[in-house]
Write a protein that holds these residues in place. Structure first.
Motif, PDB file in Angstrom:
ATOM      1  N   MET A   1       0.583  -1.177   0.168  1.00  0.00           N
ATOM      2  CA  MET A   1       0.496   0.195   0.382  1.00  0.00           C
ATOM      3  C   MET A   1       0.546   1.314  -0.083  1.00  0.00           C
ATOM      4  SD  MET A   1      -2.995   0.538   2.720  1.00  0.00           S
ATOM      5  CE  MET A   1      -4.019   1.994   3.105  1.00  0.00           C
ATOM      6  N   SER A   2       0.848   2.071  -0.881  1.00  0.00           N
ATOM      7  CA  SER A   2       1.668   3.385  -1.146  1.00  0.00           C
ATOM      8  C   SER A   2       0.957   4.296  -0.233  1.00  0.00           C
ATOM      9  CB  SER A   2       1.006   4.161  -2.057  1.00  0.00           C
ATOM     10  OG  SER A   2       0.056   4.317  -1.931  1.00  0.00           O
ATOM     11  N   LYS A   3       2.439   4.531   0.315  1.00  0.00           N
ATOM     12  CA  LYS A   3       1.697   6.163   1.506  1.00  0.00           C
ATOM     13  C   LYS A   3       1.514   6.359   1.183  1.00  0.00           C
ATOM     14  CE  LYS A   3       7.109   5.175   2.247  1.00  0.00           C
ATOM     15  NZ  LYS A   3       7.830   5.469   3.419  1.00  0.00           N
ATOM     16  N   LEU A   4       0.903   7.388   0.110  1.00  0.00           N
ATOM     17  CA  LEU A   4      -0.136   8.410  -0.462  1.00  0.00           C
ATOM     18  C   LEU A   4      -1.260   7.507   0.449  1.00  0.00           C
ATOM     19  CD1 LEU A   4      -0.868  11.326  -1.611  1.00  0.00           C
ATOM     20  CD2 LEU A   4      -1.381  10.280  -3.520  1.00  0.00           C
ATOM     21  N   LEU A   5      -1.587   6.508  -0.026  1.00  0.00           N
ATOM     22  CA  LEU A   5      -2.849   5.710   0.663  1.00  0.00           C
ATOM     23  C   LEU A   5      -2.947   6.053   1.998  1.00  0.00           C
ATOM     24  CD1 LEU A   5      -3.993   3.534  -2.250  1.00  0.00           C
ATOM     25  CD2 LEU A   5      -4.803   5.810  -1.656  1.00  0.00           C
ATOM     26  N   LYS A   6      -1.926   5.873   2.671  1.00  0.00           N
ATOM     27  CA  LYS A   6      -2.014   5.337   4.594  1.00  0.00           C
ATOM     28  C   LYS A   6      -1.973   6.720   5.181  1.00  0.00           C
ATOM     29  CE  LYS A   6       0.581   1.298   4.398  1.00  0.00           C
ATOM     30  NZ  LYS A   6       2.163   0.688   5.358  1.00  0.00           N
ATOM     31  N   LEU A   7      -1.335   8.172   3.988  1.00  0.00           N
ATOM     32  CA  LEU A   7      -1.231   9.261   4.706  1.00  0.00           C
ATOM     33  C   LEU A   7      -2.870   9.804   4.634  1.00  0.00           C
ATOM     34  CD1 LEU A   7      -0.369  12.124   5.367  1.00  0.00           C
ATOM     35  CD2 LEU A   7       0.132  12.272   3.153  1.00  0.00           C
ATOM     36  N   GLU A   8      -3.436   9.523   4.118  1.00  0.00           N
ATOM     37  CA  GLU A   8      -5.280   9.471   3.097  1.00  0.00           C
ATOM     38  C   GLU A   8      -5.565   8.623   4.052  1.00  0.00           C
ATOM     39  OE1 GLU A   8      -8.611   9.181   0.000  1.00  0.00           O
ATOM     40  OE2 GLU A   8      -7.098   8.019  -0.032  1.00  0.00           O
ATOM     41  N   GLU A   9      -5.602   7.815   4.935  1.00  0.00           N
ATOM     42  CA  GLU A   9      -6.461   7.276   5.931  1.00  0.00           C
ATOM     43  C   GLU A   9      -5.996   7.887   7.310  1.00  0.00           C
ATOM     44  OE1 GLU A   9      -8.786   4.593   5.354  1.00  0.00           O
ATOM     45  OE2 GLU A   9      -8.165   4.389   3.107  1.00  0.00           O
ATOM     46  N   VAL A  10      -5.155   7.833   7.534  1.00  0.00           N
ATOM     47  CA  VAL A  10      -4.709   8.769   8.457  1.00  0.00           C
ATOM     48  C   VAL A  10      -5.156   9.866   8.643  1.00  0.00           C
ATOM     49  CG1 VAL A  10      -3.000   9.939  10.222  1.00  0.00           C
ATOM     50  CG2 VAL A  10      -2.733   8.289   8.648  1.00  0.00           C
ATOM     51  N   ALA A  11      -5.615  10.814   7.835  1.00  0.00           N
ATOM     52  CA  ALA A  11      -5.882  12.053   7.985  1.00  0.00           C
ATOM     53  C   ALA A  11      -7.667  11.417   7.961  1.00  0.00           C
ATOM     54  CB  ALA A  11      -5.826  12.591   6.068  1.00  0.00           C
ATOM     55  N   MET A  12      -8.223  10.851   7.311  1.00  0.00           N
ATOM     56  CA  MET A  12      -9.977  10.345   7.878  1.00  0.00           C
ATOM     57  C   MET A  12      -9.572  10.231   9.486  1.00  0.00           C
ATOM     58  SD  MET A  12     -11.348   8.469   4.091  1.00  0.00           S
ATOM     59  CE  MET A  12     -10.402   7.853   3.544  1.00  0.00           C
ATOM     60  N   PHE A  13      -8.544   9.282   9.652  1.00  0.00           N
ATOM     61  CA  PHE A  13      -8.820   8.979  11.151  1.00  0.00           C
ATOM     62  C   PHE A  13      -9.037   9.862  11.837  1.00  0.00           C
ATOM     63  CE2 PHE A  13      -6.577   8.642  15.658  1.00  0.00           C
ATOM     64  CZ  PHE A  13      -7.379   7.418  15.957  1.00  0.00           C
ATOM     65  N   ILE A  14      -7.701  11.434  11.391  1.00  0.00           N
ATOM     66  CA  ILE A  14      -8.305  12.565  11.844  1.00  0.00           C
ATOM     67  C   ILE A  14      -9.389  13.330  11.872  1.00  0.00           C
ATOM     68  CG2 ILE A  14      -7.200  15.142  11.974  1.00  0.00           C
ATOM     69  CD1 ILE A  14      -3.964  13.456  11.428  1.00  0.00           C
ATOM     70  N   LEU A  15     -10.295  13.158  10.964  1.00  0.00           N
ATOM     71  CA  LEU A  15     -11.969  13.830  10.584  1.00  0.00           C
ATOM     72  C   LEU A  15     -12.485  12.855  11.366  1.00  0.00           C
ATOM     73  CD1 LEU A  15     -13.440  15.209   8.420  1.00  0.00           C
ATOM     74  CD2 LEU A  15     -13.641  13.290   7.307  1.00  0.00           C
ATOM     75  N   ALA A  16     -12.554  11.686  11.961  1.00  0.00           N
ATOM     76  CA  ALA A  16     -13.563  11.062  12.721  1.00  0.00           C
ATOM     77  C   ALA A  16     -12.956  11.684  13.922  1.00  0.00           C
ATOM     78  CB  ALA A  16     -13.054   9.516  12.806  1.00  0.00           C
ATOM     79  N   MET A  17     -11.912  11.680  14.345  1.00  0.00           N
ATOM     80  CA  MET A  17     -11.908  12.536  15.698  1.00  0.00           C
ATOM     81  C   MET A  17     -12.539  13.609  15.572  1.00  0.00           C
ATOM     82  SD  MET A  17      -7.961  11.404  16.922  1.00  0.00           S
ATOM     83  CE  MET A  17      -6.690  12.645  15.739  1.00  0.00           C
ATOM     84  N   LEU A  18     -11.661  14.756  14.765  1.00  0.00           N
ATOM     85  CA  LEU A  18     -12.999  16.022  14.500  1.00  0.00           C
ATOM     86  C   LEU A  18     -14.444  16.081  14.716  1.00  0.00           C
ATOM     87  CD1 LEU A  18     -10.693  17.815  11.688  1.00  0.00           C
ATOM     88  CD2 LEU A  18     -10.974  18.007  14.495  1.00  0.00           C
ATOM     89  N   MET A  19     -14.905  15.007  13.122  1.00  0.00           N
ATOM     90  CA  MET A  19     -16.595  14.377  14.413  1.00  0.00           C
ATOM     91  C   MET A  19     -16.549  14.365  15.370  1.00  0.00           C
ATOM     92  SD  MET A  19     -16.430  11.949  10.261  1.00  0.00           S
ATOM     93  CE  MET A  19     -18.253  11.602  10.937  1.00  0.00           C
TER      94      MET A  19
END
Length: 118
Positions: A1-19
């Protein structure tokens, strides 16, 4: 899995924390304490691989997570919105670590590739 996709998933985790921060009135300890609960769906593998994959994929599907979140928000049912946030956060974190939705061929076979040593 590319680092860019992993970074995108980390961003979604941060979004969940903001939600969670914006929508929930409960303590952060609930977020942390419930974050691994979706992994209880792995118990379906005690039945067989097909049941395990179906149960696991249901509780790790981001569409299900968003459906619960939006239903909870629309109907003002905080526990439902919280469940959606937890499922979304957990699925994002799983995918950031390379764990994808399961194939019926076995737990280690995912839509992101095989887990473990090849």
């Amino acid at each position: 899995m590319s680092k860019l996709l992993k970074l995108e998933e980390v961003a979604m985790f941060i979004l969940a924390m903001l939600m969670f921060e914006q929508q929930c009135t409960i303590s952060w300890w609930w977020f942390i304490g419930c974050l691994l609960l979706p992994d209880l769906s792995m118990l379906g593998y005690l039945v067989n691989a097909r049941t395990g994959a179906a149960l696991y994929n249901f509780f790790h599907h981001k569409g299900v997570a968003l459906l619960l979140y939006f239903a909870g928000t629309w109907y003002a049912v905080e526990p439902l919105a919280f469940a959606g946030i937890i499922l979304f956060a957990h699925s994002s974190l799983d995918r950031a670590f390379g764990y994808g939705l399961k194939l019926v061929t076995g737990f280690q076979d995912t839509h992101l590739g095989r887990i473990g040593k090849n």
